[in-house]
Write a protein that holds these residues in place. Sequence first.
Motif, short mmCIF file in Angstrom:
data_model
loop_
_atom_site.label_atom_id
_atom_site.label_comp_id
_atom_site.label_asym_id
_atom_site.label_seq_id
_atom_site.Cartn_x
_atom_site.Cartn_y
_atom_site.Cartn_z
N GLY A 91 0.97 -1.33 -0.07
CA GLY A 91 -0.03 -0.13 -0.02
C GLY A 91 0.84 1.39 -0.01
N GLN A 92 2.14 1.20 0.67
CA GLN A 92 2.90 2.29 0.65
C GLN A 92 3.14 2.87 -0.76
N LEU A 149 -2.11 4.45 5.84
CA LEU A 149 -1.30 4.86 4.85
C LEU A 149 -1.64 6.09 4.44
N LEU A 150 -2.97 6.60 4.47
CA LEU A 150 -3.16 7.97 4.08
C LEU A 150 -2.45 8.82 4.77
N ALA A 151 -2.28 8.75 6.24
CA ALA A 151 -1.45 9.50 7.19
C ALA A 151 -0.20 9.44 6.96
N GLN A 152 0.36 8.46 6.20
CA GLN A 152 1.82 8.38 5.80
C GLN A 152 2.59 7.87 7.22
N VAL A 153 2.03 7.03 8.03
CA VAL A 153 2.59 6.43 9.13
C VAL A 153 3.71 5.52 8.64
N PRO A 154 5.07 5.86 9.18
CA PRO A 154 5.96 4.87 8.75
C PRO A 154 5.74 3.56 8.99
N LEU A 155 6.40 2.73 7.95
CA LEU A 155 6.24 1.10 8.41
C LEU A 155 6.93 0.74 9.47
#
Length: 227
Positions: A91-92, A149-155
Amino acid sequence: MTGGLLAAAAVATAAAVPDLPPESTQQAVGYPSLFLLVALGALVPVVPTGAIVSSAAVVAFHQTSPFALLFVFLVAAFAALLGDVALYWLGQRGVRSRNGSRWLEVLRGRAAPDRLAQARTKLETHQVSVLVLSRLVPAGRIPVMLACLLAQVPLRRFVRGDLPACLAWAATYQLIGILGGSLFPEPWQGVVAAVALTVLVSGAPALWRRVRGPRRGAADRSGSEHA
């Protein structure tokens, strides 16, 4: 759709499990199969992974090995975590790509807009707890993952929150399996009971939303007419 798959799994399990192979064969085939099915279910959300874990727990409950249930728990939790991480990584790639990706579109298609909005709101204040609850609430995992994913949380941060979520999820469905296994003397009877209970747990929220939806619509229309 998921409830139908689970019901079909219950029927198939009832037909296939009455004559179980020896424990050594069960372990040699069961643990790898459990790992592959749960990991696949994390990537393809229509696979009924909860029922799979509960069924494996029933079989392990009736085995003589003292570590059978522990192995089921560890294998299920690790497979769920690995599948979640793989799906999140895919998803990223879609989020970073200008044209998106097929996996990101799959996640968007399986996340209702209202549930996605709720997940994004809760994620801002309760990140780890939202991830844990998303694994325990039926159909709650995908909206929360998409919100991350939309908040761009790091893996790496996602993994830290998803680890306790997968442990709690594996423990919950294993307890359902242990309950089913303890109620019946034969393993296949416990498997059927565990799958049926999993169907009930998984399908109840969707049924409630369907019943509540028309009532809420009628109430909204009544309120607008009086206004």
